[in-house]
Design an enzyme around this catalytic site. Structure first.
Site, PDB file in Angstrom:
ATOM      1  N   MET A   1       2.003   3.232   2.320  1.00  0.00           N
ATOM      2  CA  MET A   1       3.083   3.455   3.273  1.00  0.00           C
ATOM      3  C   MET A   1       4.086   2.320   3.334  1.00  0.00           C
ATOM      4  O   MET A   1       5.179   2.496   3.853  1.00  0.00           O
ATOM      5  CB  MET A   1       2.520   3.707   4.669  1.00  0.00           C
ATOM      6  CG  MET A   1       1.947   5.102   4.828  1.00  0.00           C
ATOM      7  SD  MET A   1       1.845   5.593   6.563  1.00  0.00           S
ATOM      8  CE  MET A   1       3.573   5.834   6.935  1.00  0.00           C
TER       9      MET A   1
ATOM     10  N   LYS B   1       5.171  -4.766   8.897  1.00  0.00           N
ATOM     11  CA  LYS B   1       4.971  -3.741   7.867  1.00  0.00           C
ATOM     12  C   LYS B   1       6.274  -2.968   7.692  1.00  0.00           C
ATOM     13  O   LYS B   1       6.742  -2.312   8.609  1.00  0.00           O
ATOM     14  CB  LYS B   1       3.849  -2.790   8.275  1.00  0.00           C
ATOM     15  CG  LYS B   1       3.586  -1.679   7.274  1.00  0.00           C
ATOM     16  CD  LYS B   1       2.425  -0.830   7.739  1.00  0.00           C
ATOM     17  CE  LYS B   1       2.109   0.269   6.742  1.00  0.00           C
ATOM     18  NZ  LYS B   1       0.963   1.079   7.184  1.00  0.00           N
TER      19      LYS B   1
ATOM     20  N   ASP C   1      -8.212   7.988   6.272  1.00  0.00           N
ATOM     21  CA  ASP C   1      -8.229   7.225   5.023  1.00  0.00           C
ATOM     22  C   ASP C   1      -9.086   5.976   5.204  1.00  0.00           C
ATOM     23  O   ASP C   1      -8.659   4.852   4.906  1.00  0.00           O
ATOM     24  CB  ASP C   1      -6.803   6.844   4.598  1.00  0.00           C
ATOM     25  CG  ASP C   1      -6.753   6.291   3.170  1.00  0.00           C
ATOM     26  OD1 ASP C   1      -7.666   6.593   2.385  1.00  0.00           O
ATOM     27  OD2 ASP C   1      -5.795   5.555   2.855  1.00  0.00           O
TER      28      ASP C   1
ATOM     29  N   VAL D   1       3.459  -5.317   3.611  1.00  0.00           N
ATOM     30  CA  VAL D   1       3.164  -6.143   4.785  1.00  0.00           C
ATOM     31  C   VAL D   1       3.545  -7.588   4.498  1.00  0.00           C
ATOM     32  O   VAL D   1       3.200  -8.143   3.449  1.00  0.00           O
ATOM     33  CB  VAL D   1       1.678  -6.060   5.171  1.00  0.00           C
ATOM     34  CG1 VAL D   1       1.399  -6.917   6.408  1.00  0.00           C
ATOM     35  CG2 VAL D   1       1.281  -4.619   5.447  1.00  0.00           C
TER      36      VAL D   1
ATOM     37  N   GLY E   1       0.815  -1.207   0.000  1.00  0.00           N
ATOM     38  CA  GLY E   1       0.000   0.000   0.000  1.00  0.00           C
ATOM     39  C   GLY E   1       0.845   1.250   0.000  1.00  0.00           C
ATOM     40  O   GLY E   1       2.054   1.206  -0.256  1.00  0.00           O
TER      41      GLY E   1
END
Length: 492
Positions: free
Chosen positions: A83, A107, A203, A86, A81
């Site tokens: 950021m 992550k 978000d 994972v 994603g």
């Protein structure tokens, strides 16, 4: 199937994310902002040093087979994603301890974010906020660490499916209404708790909601969450670094204010929650996947799904208001508006609200009786004047009102005494330390006792005697003067 909760591949239309820079238009933000209130040179210098070190480091490749901190073995990629990435990871410490379940989720900050020195602080803030949010419907974050230039978080590993994948798999069909309403309630409870802690998700979308194999909702990725403005929050906490400057949101679930660079607000989360709720109930986006600003300018209106109870529909429509001032104030209010008659329910209140409603009525009777009969049949003594907050300084009054909101959320989700330090009892007790005879806190504690009394009686009637005695003991430890609990102890 083992998967995780955080970042999941999705079609381009759902995964599209846009960079936002705020109203200042500064697109070259590369370091910590100067705090309005300098929290101390040591803090600022330390953060700056870490940022520079990360910016100058040579990034090592992290992938399946990598080992972080000589401890976490990355075995499977679960999602990617804005950021980071994972992974499912094996914790060698757990292996050494012969733990039967040695797996966690890790992550790792993405390479693109590593190029921005602020990303280190962004992830640190994400970890701190996520650890603060100890709630059954929010993913558990364990720790935040770094291995050379690689910054990562460790989290619980979940079994199940992210909500965006579930929606795509079922579309245009939907889950049974009762199951959908349970999912919506759990999402709302997670956000309500976050809002009570002054945290806005910023978000909220199906890709950031995970449905476990046991039908438990987990809200994830508070990566760009920012503390809602509160008078009692130190200014430096919001000014050393603002994760929002990294800029990531999903247009189809973002409110008009988010798209137009407004300050984060719980009502932004309510908009996203209402869009997701509509999708789950109707099988489609309320505005045909158009951003809120576009839908507003075209004066689009969502179509009401068939056989949807009026209260549920009104709650969603209120949450979908394009104008923030007209929108539901926070997720707690959204929960209240949803609490109407539902298929398969005999009451106008959800099951978890019935004891609270009964307790309020009992409390009114007890309070009236105590005034009429000189306090002989109740806990509230007439010689104690319960103080109103109107006489307090504005700052103190606002703090108390904020804590009362937190207590209300705890009551809604059934956190009466536990977990310690984060329950309705703790919140009301904190208010009484600040304002000795606060009426709402005193009545709140009475209500906590009444609900505990009812729970103990229910356990005893169900032949769970030992569990009932254990709960009664805890209740009396916290509220030794509660008449109902004292009588139960005498009866037992």
């Amino acid at each position: 199937m083992a998967t995780h909760d955080d970042d999941h591949p999705a079609p381009d239309d759902e995964a599209t994310r846009i960079a936002t820079t705020g109203s200042t238009g500064n697109q070259n933000h590369t370091g910590p902002t100067t705090p309005i209130t300098d929290p101390g040179k040591s803090v600022t210098e330390a953060l700056t040093a870490v940022s520079e070190e990360l910016a100058n480091s040579t990034s090592s490749v992290v992938g399946i087979g990598s080992v972080l901190k000589n401890r976490f073995v990355l075995e499977q990629m679960l999602g990617r994603g804005g950021m980071g990435v994972v992974y499912k990871a094996r914790d060698l410490r757990k292996v050494e301890a012969m733990d039967r379940d040695p797996y966690i989720a890790v992550k790792v900050l993405s390479k693109d974010f590593q190029a921005n020195p602020d990303s280190f602080i962004a992830l640190q803030r994400e970890s701190k906020k996520a650890q603060q949010l100890a709630h059954p419907n929010i993913v558990t974050v364990y720790d935040f660490d770094r291995d050379g230039p690689n910054v990562f978080m460790t989290m619980e590993l979940l079994e199940g499916e992210p909500l965006d994948q579930l929606i795509r798999r079922l579309r245009p069909a939907t889950l049974p209404t009762q199951q959908v309403l349970s999912i919506i309630e759990q999402m709302a409870r997670a956000l309500a708790y976050a809002h009570s802690e002054s945290i806005v998700h910023s978000d909220f979308k199906p890709g950031n909601v995970f449905l476990t194999s046991k039908s438990v909702v987990k809200v994830v990725d508070f990566g760009i969450a920012r503390a809602a403005k509160r008078a009692d929050r130190p200014a430096e906490d919001a000014t050393i670094f603002d994760p929002g400057s990294l800029g990531a949101l999903t247009p189809t679930y973002a409110s008009c204010e988010m798209l137009e660079y407004g300050e984060p607000d719980p009502r932004d989360d309510v908009y996203g929650l209402s869009v997701v709720a509509y999708e789950l109930l109707a099988g489609s986006h309320p505005f045909d996947r158009k951003p809120a600003t576009y839908a507003r300018d075209l004066n689009l209106k969502p179509k009401r799904p068939k056989e949807l109870p009026k209260e549920i529909w009104n709650a969603i429509i209120h949450g979908l208001e394009f104008d923030r001032e007209k929108r539901t104030r926070n997720a707690t209010e959204f929960l209240k508006e949803m609490s109407g008659p539902r298929p398969g329910r005999d009451s106008a209140l959800p099951k978890w609200a019935i004891p609270a409603a009964v307790a309020i009525v009992l409390l009114l009777v007890i309070t009236t009786g105590s005034l009429l009969f000189n306090g002989q049949n109740g806990d509230l003594q007439p010689e104690i004047v319960l103080e109103e907050t109107s006489s307090l300084e504005p700052e103190m009054r606002e703090r108390i009102e904020n804590i009362l909101e937190v207590a209300e959320v705890h009551m809604l989700v059934g956190r009466l005494l536990e977990p310690p330090g984060s329950s309705a009892y703790d919140a009301y007790h904190q208010i009484l330390i600040m304002h000795q005879h606060n009426k709402q806190a005193t009545e709140g504690l009475q209500q906590v006792g009444d609900l505990l009394e009812q729970q103990v009686r229910d356990l005893i009637e169900s032949k769970e005697i030992q569990a009932g005695k254990s709960l009664l003991e805890k209740g009396l430890d916290a509220l030794p003067e509660h008449q109902g609990l004292k009588k139960l102890q005498s009866d037992l």
